[in-house]
Scaffold this motif. Structure first.
Motif, mmCIF file in Angstrom:
data_model
loop_
_atom_site.group_PDB
_atom_site.id
_atom_site.type_symbol
_atom_site.label_atom_id
_atom_site.label_comp_id
_atom_site.label_asym_id
_atom_site.label_seq_id
_atom_site.Cartn_x
_atom_site.Cartn_y
_atom_site.Cartn_z
ATOM 1 N N ARG A 27 60.231 64.063 37.897
ATOM 2 C CA ARG A 27 58.942 63.590 37.399
ATOM 3 C C ARG A 27 58.247 64.678 36.590
ATOM 4 O O ARG A 27 57.584 64.406 35.591
ATOM 5 C CB ARG A 27 58.063 63.156 38.566
ATOM 6 C CG ARG A 27 56.814 62.440 38.125
ATOM 7 C CD ARG A 27 56.097 61.860 39.303
ATOM 8 N NE ARG A 27 54.886 62.617 39.513
ATOM 9 C CZ ARG A 27 54.060 62.442 40.505
ATOM 10 N NH1 ARG A 27 54.342 61.569 41.440
ATOM 11 N NH2 ARG A 27 52.974 63.134 40.619
ATOM 12 N N ARG A 35 51.539 60.332 32.110
ATOM 13 C CA ARG A 35 51.800 59.023 32.716
ATOM 14 C C ARG A 35 51.717 59.153 34.242
ATOM 15 O O ARG A 35 52.323 60.028 34.834
ATOM 16 C CB ARG A 35 53.180 58.526 32.312
ATOM 17 C CG ARG A 35 53.358 57.043 32.544
ATOM 18 C CD ARG A 35 54.674 56.560 32.029
ATOM 19 N NE ARG A 35 55.695 56.953 33.009
ATOM 20 C CZ ARG A 35 56.941 57.249 32.705
ATOM 21 N NH1 ARG A 35 57.340 57.241 31.458
ATOM 22 N NH2 ARG A 35 57.800 57.585 33.633
ATOM 23 N N VAL A 36 50.952 58.280 34.845
ATOM 24 C CA VAL A 36 50.726 58.343 36.285
ATOM 25 C C VAL A 36 51.918 57.733 37.009
ATOM 26 O O VAL A 36 52.395 56.670 36.652
ATOM 27 C CB VAL A 36 49.428 57.588 36.662
ATOM 28 C CG1 VAL A 36 49.220 57.599 38.154
ATOM 29 C CG2 VAL A 36 48.250 58.206 35.945
ATOM 30 N N GLY A 37 52.386 58.407 38.058
ATOM 31 C CA GLY A 37 53.460 57.876 38.883
ATOM 32 C C GLY A 37 52.909 57.137 40.088
ATOM 33 O O GLY A 37 51.770 57.346 40.507
ATOM 34 N N ILE A 38 53.722 56.269 40.655
ATOM 35 C CA ILE A 38 53.297 55.471 41.804
ATOM 36 C C ILE A 38 53.604 56.172 43.120
ATOM 37 O O ILE A 38 52.799 56.175 44.033
ATOM 38 C CB ILE A 38 53.974 54.086 41.766
ATOM 39 C CG1 ILE A 38 53.448 53.282 40.593
ATOM 40 C CG2 ILE A 38 53.765 53.342 43.063
ATOM 41 C CD1 ILE A 38 54.123 51.953 40.412
ATOM 42 N N MET A 39 54.779 56.776 43.202
ATOM 43 C CA MET A 39 55.231 57.345 44.472
ATOM 44 C C MET A 39 54.653 58.744 44.689
ATOM 45 O O MET A 39 54.741 59.599 43.816
ATOM 46 C CB MET A 39 56.761 57.433 44.503
ATOM 47 C CG MET A 39 57.438 56.091 44.460
ATOM 48 S SD MET A 39 57.003 55.033 45.832
ATOM 49 C CE MET A 39 57.825 55.848 47.144
ATOM 50 N N TRP A 41 55.595 61.715 45.827
ATOM 51 C CA TRP A 41 56.822 62.402 46.247
ATOM 52 C C TRP A 41 56.539 63.642 47.072
ATOM 53 O O TRP A 41 57.299 63.957 47.998
ATOM 54 C CB TRP A 41 57.673 62.741 45.031
ATOM 55 C CG TRP A 41 58.221 61.531 44.361
ATOM 56 C CD1 TRP A 41 57.933 61.103 43.103
ATOM 57 C CD2 TRP A 41 59.141 60.570 44.896
ATOM 58 N NE1 TRP A 41 58.613 59.947 42.832
ATOM 59 C CE2 TRP A 41 59.361 59.596 43.914
ATOM 60 C CE3 TRP A 41 59.790 60.436 46.120
ATOM 61 C CZ2 TRP A 41 60.203 58.512 44.113
ATOM 62 C CZ3 TRP A 41 60.627 59.356 46.317
ATOM 63 C CH2 TRP A 41 60.829 58.407 45.317
#
Length: 62
Positions: A27, A35-39, A41
């Motif tokens: 990522r 860009r925003v990630g969902i998980m 981590w």
């Protein structure tokens, strides 16, 4: 839970922590860093490591 089950749990948790670390590394290397990630981590990695350490400690005690 048996000692073998605790060792299995520690191993699976460690594998999850390694995969989460790899996913976080990937990522960070993407082109669009905004860009925003969902998980989450990092949180997954920390909790998996914590579970692995607790399971290993309980397996050593038992």
């Amino acid at each position: 839970m048996t000692q073998a089950g605790l060792w299995w749990g520690a191993g699976v948790s460690m594998a999850i922590a390694l995969l989460a670390g790899l996913a976080e590394w990937r990522r960070g290397k993407r082109r669009d860093l905004d860009r925003v990630g969902i998980m989450p981590w990092n949180a997954i990695q920390i909790f998996a490591l914590l579970i692995a350490v607790i399971a290993a400690a309980l397996a050593l005690k038992g």
